[in-house]
Design a protein around this motif. Structure first.
Motif, PDB file in Angstrom:
ATOM      1  N   LYS A 118      -5.765  16.413  -3.833  1.00 13.59           N
ATOM      2  CA  LYS A 118      -5.206  15.198  -4.632  1.00 13.59           C
ATOM      3  C   LYS A 118      -3.751  14.744  -4.011  1.00 13.59           C
ATOM      4  N   LEU A 119      -2.996  15.456  -3.480  1.00 13.33           N
ATOM      5  CA  LEU A 119      -1.909  14.975  -2.883  1.00 13.33           C
ATOM      6  C   LEU A 119      -1.899  14.160  -1.600  1.00 13.33           C
ATOM      7  N   LEU A 120      -3.058  14.361  -0.916  1.00  6.89           N
ATOM      8  CA  LEU A 120      -3.036  13.571   0.210  1.00  6.89           C
ATOM      9  C   LEU A 120      -3.502  12.309   0.077  1.00  6.89           C
ATOM     10  N   GLY A 121      -3.233  11.194   1.103  1.00  5.91           N
ATOM     11  CA  GLY A 121      -3.598   9.754   1.239  1.00  5.91           C
ATOM     12  C   GLY A 121      -2.059   8.966   1.119  1.00  5.91           C
ATOM     13  N   PRO A 122      -2.408   7.747   1.315  1.00 10.72           N
ATOM     14  CA  PRO A 122      -1.223   6.858   1.299  1.00 10.72           C
ATOM     15  C   PRO A 122      -0.549   6.984  -0.083  1.00 10.72           C
ATOM     16  N   ILE A 123       0.662   6.598  -0.305  1.00 12.99           N
ATOM     17  CA  ILE A 123       1.290   6.401  -1.445  1.00 12.99           C
ATOM     18  C   ILE A 123       0.549   5.476  -2.486  1.00 12.99           C
ATOM     19  N   VAL A 124       0.327   3.956  -1.981  1.00 17.62           N
ATOM     20  CA  VAL A 124      -0.421   3.355  -2.246  1.00 17.62           C
ATOM     21  C   VAL A 124      -2.041   3.274  -1.855  1.00 17.62           C
ATOM     22  N   PRO A 125      -3.067   3.680  -2.944  1.00 23.00           N
ATOM     23  CA  PRO A 125      -4.315   3.967  -2.708  1.00 23.00           C
ATOM     24  C   PRO A 125      -4.738   2.677  -1.980  1.00 23.00           C
ATOM     25  N   GLN A 139      -9.964  10.829   6.669  1.00 23.24           N
ATOM     26  CA  GLN A 139      -9.968   9.424   7.279  1.00 23.24           C
ATOM     27  C   GLN A 139      -8.789   8.487   7.175  1.00 23.24           C
ATOM     28  N   PHE A 140      -7.539   9.357   6.528  1.00 25.37           N
ATOM     29  CA  PHE A 140      -6.334   8.651   6.444  1.00 25.37           C
ATOM     30  C   PHE A 140      -5.678   8.330   7.563  1.00 25.37           C
ATOM     31  N   GLN A 141      -5.057   6.993   7.727  1.00 24.56           N
ATOM     32  CA  GLN A 141      -4.516   6.707   8.998  1.00 24.56           C
ATOM     33  C   GLN A 141      -3.027   5.941   8.295  1.00 24.56           C
ATOM     34  N   LEU A 142      -1.821   6.605   8.415  1.00 21.57           N
ATOM     35  CA  LEU A 142      -0.832   6.338   7.485  1.00 21.57           C
ATOM     36  C   LEU A 142       0.413   6.238   8.533  1.00 21.57           C
ATOM     37  N   ASP A 143       1.406   5.661   7.466  1.00 19.93           N
ATOM     38  CA  ASP A 143       2.497   5.651   8.393  1.00 19.93           C
ATOM     39  C   ASP A 143       3.170   6.979   8.800  1.00 19.93           C
ATOM     40  N   PRO A 144       3.991   7.207   9.587  1.00 15.85           N
ATOM     41  CA  PRO A 144       4.415   8.423  10.059  1.00 15.85           C
ATOM     42  C   PRO A 144       4.908   9.572   9.049  1.00 15.85           C
ATOM     43  N   VAL A 145       5.701   8.744   8.156  1.00 16.10           N
ATOM     44  CA  VAL A 145       6.499   9.550   7.043  1.00 16.10           C
ATOM     45  C   VAL A 145       5.466  10.239   6.277  1.00 16.10           C
ATOM     46  N   GLN A 146       4.322   9.346   5.642  1.00 18.18           N
ATOM     47  CA  GLN A 146       3.492   9.913   4.651  1.00 18.18           C
ATOM     48  C   GLN A 146       2.389  10.671   5.380  1.00 18.18           C
ATOM     49  N   ALA A 147       2.339  10.465   6.654  1.00 21.45           N
ATOM     50  CA  ALA A 147       1.207  11.181   7.498  1.00 21.45           C
ATOM     51  C   ALA A 147       2.012  12.519   7.863  1.00 21.45           C
ATOM     52  N   ARG A 158      10.518  14.054   5.200  1.00 21.67           N
ATOM     53  CA  ARG A 158      11.902  13.287   4.883  1.00 21.67           C
ATOM     54  C   ARG A 158      12.659  13.352   6.222  1.00 21.67           C
ATOM     55  N   ALA A 159      12.153  14.395   7.344  1.00 15.58           N
ATOM     56  CA  ALA A 159      12.846  14.393   8.602  1.00 15.58           C
ATOM     57  C   ALA A 159      12.956  12.987   9.234  1.00 15.58           C
ATOM     58  N   VAL A 160      11.274  12.773   9.218  1.00 16.40           N
ATOM     59  CA  VAL A 160      10.846  11.489   9.918  1.00 16.40           C
ATOM     60  C   VAL A 160      11.646  10.335   9.232  1.00 16.40           C
ATOM     61  N   ARG A 161      11.695  10.219   8.101  1.00 20.10           N
ATOM     62  CA  ARG A 161      12.511   9.104   7.317  1.00 20.10           C
ATOM     63  C   ARG A 161      13.781   9.048   7.940  1.00 20.10           C
TER      64      ARG A 161
END
Length: 483
Positions: A59-66, A80-88, A231-234
């Protein structure tokens, strides 16, 4: 009159300089470190795949905005998620830590250096996909393994002599710092920019250990590392914009990390940065148990076998004494109600009671369905911990690094079993020859949870061959894990 405060900007703290010089300049030449890093990689990703079976993790996985898909973004293994590096990084970090079933580092501060893989793999994958899109060469998996070795080393060497838990801080502060340094280097930042990035990690508000301890133990401990590595990536990306840093973030009087959060004490260091931590890291191979209990669980499995051989049952037990080390008592010696799986996997009495009763300890054994068996709490109430100072000394001895536990079982009729002692768990460096085949078998089992046979075979062929894995482009390796 108030005392004048100098506003001359100081040189960066030596701790920052040493970290940054290490990530920029140190050449890892240890074949053992790279081999161990490969084993760490597959074990860590395998644990993440197993975590996908748990809705509380998914339930915690995936993009911030569905529905958001990032072109050339980092992919999340097993999804099948492909995300920005921070959320990934958050996704991968939450998965791999959810079940507390991969590597561990025990010292003055304990922790899980593989938590850094969330930021490292997400960043490497994102950079590789964008490089290929621009007609440039991608990073290889050797770059990922190098990043892992260096993140392990930063986190582990700081942990050797510095206890963050004793001042109430969670060990994920070290994940944030190590990931920031390594990710910043992967992003191509200059030396001063990486110093800025690492200073931002130290100046960030740090997590309390509240979620790991009674009476508040909860599931945040399973995603705290994902939060830290993302947070480190950010922060590294912020530093890449040219954002300023804070050179005396640790040593500044009144306002620095030491004065505010570390009782005014500077960090101590046992050894320079190299590849020691990866070479000596501990693997959780047989049991998803907090590492200070691993040998206790091995002993409990032996108790189960001896009870069966003697024709006795756990109902006849009047007391079990765990002879143990100080860290075990401080972290996981717990009586009273256990509220959730996160509470149970940080209770040594629970982790001993289950294998004594059933001859097993799996991730499912922490769930409510199993925990509701009244025999578990009945036996838990009969288990006590006693510190052995020799076990505590050997735990801190850099030449031993034992995690010893010993169980003595007494029966209501006055009989007792001979004490069962285990000093080094199956995942210890001293038991590598015995442990690695089991680690690989565990990886095969975890792959089979998610992927069809042909896909499993492709992943295994790449992952178990050191040279083939190191040469493989990062995005091609990650693509094998897409379902």
């Amino acid at each position: 009159m108030s005392a004048p405060v100098s506003n001359v900007r100081p040189a960066p703290d030596q701790v920052l300089v040493d970290i940054v010089d290490y990530v920029l300049d140190y050449q890892v030449d240890s074949a053992l470190a790279y081999e161990t890093a490969r084993n760490c990689l597959i074990d860590t990703l395998g644990c993440g795949l197993e975590a996908l079976e748990y809705p509380a993790c998914r339930k915690l996985l995936g993009p911030i905005v569905p529905g958001t898909v990032v072109p050339n973004g980092a992919k999340v293994p097993g999804t099948q998620f492909q995300l920005d590096p921070v959320q990934a990084a958050f996704n991968i970090g939450a998965m791999i830590r959810w079940l507390d079933f991969n590597d561990t580092w025990l010292a003055a501060e304990w922790g899980h250096p593989s938590d850094n893989l969330g930021g490292i793999l997400a960043t490497a994958d994102w950079l590789s996909r964008n490089a290929v899109a621009a007609g440039k060469a991608p990073l290889t998996m050797r770059d990922v393994l190098t990043g892992m070795i260096k993140a392990h080393e930063i986190q582990g060497c700081i942990a050797l002599e510095n206890s963050f838990n004793k001042v109430g801080l969670d060990h994920v502060v070290l994940v944030k710092v190590a990931s920031t340094a390594v990710v910043a280097q992967m992003l191509g930042l200059e030396r001063d920019e990486i110093i800025n990035a690492v200073s931002l990690a130290w100046v960030d508000g740090q997590s309390l250990r509240t979620y790991r301890h009674a009476p508040n133990t909860g599931s945040r401990k399973s995603w705290a590392a994902g939060d830290a590595t993302s947070r480190a990536v950010r922060l590294a990306l912020i530093a890449r914009t040219g954002e300023m840093g804070y050179p005396s973030v640790l040593t500044a009087r009144t306002w620095g990390f030491y004065d505010v959060l570390f009782k005014g004490q500077p960090f101590k260091f046992q050894r320079p940065y190299g590849s020691y931590v990866m070479e000596n890291v501990l693997f959780k191979i047989s049991f998803p148990a907090e590492f200070h209990a691993q040998t206790a669980v091995e002993c409990a499995m032996e108790v189960h076998a001896r009870l069966a051989a003697a024709g006795r049952t756990a109902d006849e037990i009047s007391r079990i004494t765990i002879r143990t080390h100080e860290a075990c008592i401080r972290i996981i010696d717990k009586q009273g109600p256990l509220a959730n799986p996160a509470d149970r996997d940080h209770c040594v009495q629970y982790m001993v009671a289950v294998p004594v009763l059933f001859g097993r300890l799996t991730a499912a054994d922490y769930e409510d369905e199993i925990a509701s068996d009244p025999r578990i709490d009945a036996l838990r109430a009969k288990i006590i911990c006693v510190e052995d100072p020799a076990f505590t000394r050997d735990y801190h001895d850099p030449d031993k690094r034992s995690i010893a536990n010993a169980l003595t079982v007494e029966f209501a009729d006055g009989a007792r079993l001979d004490e069962i002692v285990c000093e080094y768990p199956i995942g210890h460096k001293r038991r590598r020859q015995e442990g690695i085949p089991l680690l690989e078998a565990k990886f095969r089992t975890n792959l089979a949870r998610v992927f069809p046979a042909r896909q499993q075979a492709r992943i295994l062929a790449a992952s178990l061959d050191q040279q083939a894995l190191e040469a493989m482009p990062v995005h091609e390796y990650v693509d094998m894990y897409v379902i």
